[in-house]
Design a protein around this motif. Structure first.
Motif, PDB file in Angstrom:
ATOM      1  N   ARG A   1       1.818   3.791   7.164  1.00 43.44           N
ATOM      2  CA  ARG A   1       2.542   2.542   6.980  1.00 43.44           C
ATOM      3  C   ARG A   1       3.585   2.373   8.072  1.00 43.44           C
ATOM      4  O   ARG A   1       3.920   3.326   8.783  1.00 43.44           O
TER       5      ARG A   1
ATOM      6  N   ARG B   1      10.444  -0.668   5.196  1.00 45.34           N
ATOM      7  CA  ARG B   1       9.207   0.023   4.807  1.00 45.34           C
ATOM      8  C   ARG B   1       8.123  -1.029   4.592  1.00 45.34           C
ATOM      9  O   ARG B   1       8.232  -1.884   3.727  1.00 45.34           O
ATOM     10  N   GLY B   2       7.063  -0.935   5.400  1.00 43.21           N
ATOM     11  CA  GLY B   2       5.984  -1.903   5.325  1.00 43.21           C
ATOM     12  C   GLY B   2       4.860  -1.463   4.414  1.00 43.21           C
ATOM     13  O   GLY B   2       4.849  -0.333   3.897  1.00 43.21           O
ATOM     14  N   PRO B   3       3.863  -2.328   4.216  1.00 46.98           N
ATOM     15  CA  PRO B   3       2.722  -1.978   3.364  1.00 46.98           C
ATOM     16  C   PRO B   3       1.769  -1.042   4.092  1.00 46.98           C
ATOM     17  O   PRO B   3       1.854  -0.838   5.305  1.00 46.98           O
ATOM     18  N   CYS B   4       0.832  -0.468   3.335  1.00 50.96           N
ATOM     19  CA  CYS B   4      -0.169   0.411   3.949  1.00 50.96           C
ATOM     20  C   CYS B   4      -1.086  -0.376   4.872  1.00 50.96           C
ATOM     21  O   CYS B   4      -1.480   0.112   5.934  1.00 50.96           O
ATOM     22  N   SER B   5      -1.448  -1.567   4.475  1.00 53.61           N
ATOM     23  CA  SER B   5      -2.257  -2.439   5.319  1.00 53.61           C
ATOM     24  C   SER B   5      -1.359  -3.575   5.780  1.00 53.61           C
ATOM     25  O   SER B   5      -1.005  -4.469   5.002  1.00 53.61           O
ATOM     26  N   THR B   6      -0.957  -3.520   7.063  1.00 51.57           N
ATOM     27  CA  THR B   6      -0.025  -4.523   7.558  1.00 51.57           C
ATOM     28  C   THR B   6      -0.652  -5.900   7.660  1.00 51.57           C
ATOM     29  O   THR B   6       0.042  -6.910   7.535  1.00 51.57           O
TER      30      THR B   6
ATOM     31  N   GLY C   1      -2.588  -8.333   5.826  1.00 54.35           N
ATOM     32  CA  GLY C   1      -3.139  -8.672   4.530  1.00 54.35           C
ATOM     33  C   GLY C   1      -3.987  -9.913   4.601  1.00 54.35           C
ATOM     34  O   GLY C   1      -3.467 -11.021   4.718  1.00 54.35           O
TER      35      GLY C   1
ATOM     36  N   SER D   1       2.083 -10.214   3.437  1.00 58.83           N
ATOM     37  CA  SER D   1       2.444  -8.853   3.827  1.00 58.83           C
ATOM     38  C   SER D   1       3.951  -8.714   3.671  1.00 58.83           C
ATOM     39  O   SER D   1       4.715  -9.444   4.308  1.00 58.83           O
TER      40      SER D   1
ATOM     41  N   GLU E   1       9.689  -4.250   2.926  1.00 57.43           N
ATOM     42  CA  GLU E   1      10.881  -4.111   2.102  1.00 57.43           C
ATOM     43  C   GLU E   1      12.025  -3.506   2.908  1.00 57.43           C
ATOM     44  O   GLU E   1      11.832  -2.555   3.664  1.00 57.43           O
TER      45      GLU E   1
ATOM     46  N   SER F   1      14.016  -8.394   2.239  1.00 61.54           N
ATOM     47  CA  SER F   1      12.586  -8.288   2.520  1.00 61.54           C
ATOM     48  C   SER F   1      12.231  -9.216   3.670  1.00 61.54           C
ATOM     49  O   SER F   1      12.896 -10.229   3.917  1.00 61.54           O
TER      50      SER F   1
END
Length: 330
Positions: free
Chosen positions: A230, A247-252, A254, A259, A262, A274
């Motif tokens: 991530r 902190r971003g998502p696992c799949s940037t 989306g 997407s 946080e 956010s």
């Protein structure tokens, strides 16, 4: 008595003045212009056009009626009146831009950031560039910064030469200039070049963004942290001390959904805001004209708001700024 000429009976002075004056007893009444109207010769008779509701008598001129005038909007409407009375826009006339009212000077606030003290949500709208899709020529990015009332707050313009943009594409070093409604540069964001050919865990390959407000005065940095699955960033102050973490998502990327990146405190227990990359359907899939929504507490330090604002652009260039496909030389 034969030499006496008969005269009209004398009238009081008041009665003579009443006959000369207009019969309208109101003070300062406009003159009666109809009494001086002299009709000219009748003109050629022109039959009314098809669909005309009525017509005037033959020989009189009928002025054109404004059939396409804009409707009146009450003063308490949701959209502000942007045109002067009696001035109506032409079909191809651009709509004027509505800017957020400029706040007054505030102590302990960098000049130009007074807007952020009154906002908890801002929208970053990237301009769509058809030239990039048709010619594969990378152009300078442009962004409109707006509030929830669709009022302009800032304008962000990339200042990078043509060779750097087209040689390094998404890895290019850049300078972003933030201007206000008067065209004054109130903030500068700089990204140095970092080679990505080395090991990902090497500090020299991690991306970084410096934020200056006013230009020339550094207020903080946005530094990338290596992570296997991530996107992780640190928001630092002018001394490069960590203050917050992104902190971003696992799949940037989306596909079909937003997407969310946080913004949290260093220990990860407090949500500070956010950065949301909005999904715009087909436009998001085919172009890089992105729409970001940035949220932070209203009472957050204005410098940290500016740092979260700067982190949005580093995220955009790293994950959502897709380079046009190069055409094959064959």
């Amino acid at each position: 008595m034969s030499g006496v000429v008969p005269t009209a009976p004398e009238q009081p002075t008041d009665e003579v003045e009443n006959q000369v004056k207009s019969p309208d007893p109101r003070p300062d009444a406009p003159p009666d212009y109809n009494s001086h109207l002299v009709l000219g010769p009748p003109g050629p008779a022109i039959p009314p056009s098809a669909g005309h509701a009525g017509s005037l008598p033959m020989g009189l001129y009928s002025p054109p009626q404004p059939h396409n005038l804009p409707l009146y909007q009450p003063a308490g409407g949701t959209h502000p009146i942007q045109y002067q009375p009696g001035k109506y826009p032409m079909p191809n006339q651009p709509v004027p831009v509505t800017w957020m009212p400029a706040p007054g000077h505030m102590p302990n606030c960098p000049p130009g950031l007074e807007y952020l003290t009154q906002l908890d949500i801002i929208h970053v709208l990237q301009h769509f560039e058809p030239l990039e899709m048709m010619t594969s020529f990378e152009t300078n990015n442009r962004y409109d910064i707006k509030n929830n009332l669709d009022q302009m707050v800032y304008v962000v313009t990339e200042d990078t030469d043509d060779y750097t943009r087209n040689a390094y594409r998404t890895l290019r070093p850049f300078v972003l200039r933030v201007t206000d409604y008067m065209g004054r540069e109130i903030m500068t964001m700089q990204r140095p070049f970092r080679c990505s050919c080395c090991c990902f865990c090497c500090p020299s390959t991690r991306q970084e963004l410096e934020v200056q407000c006013p230009p020339g005065v550094t207020i903080g940095f946005v530094a990338e942290h290596w992570n296997l699955c991530r996107a992780v960033y640190s928001i630092q102050n002018e001394k490069k001390e960590n203050v917050m973490r992104v902190r971003g998502p696992c799949s940037t990327y989306g596909c079909g959904s937003d997407s969310v990146f946080e913004v949290k405190s260093l220990d990860g227990t407090t949500d500070t805001g956010s950065i949301i990359r909005k999904w715009n359907g087909l436009l998001s899939a085919m172009s890089d004209a992105d729409h970001f929504e940035i949220q932070f507490p209203l009472d957050l330090d204005v410098k940290m708001k500016a740092m979260i604002f700067g982190a949005c652009f580093l995220i955009d260039f790293m994950y959502f700024e897709r380079s046009p496909t190069r055409r094959s030389s064959r």
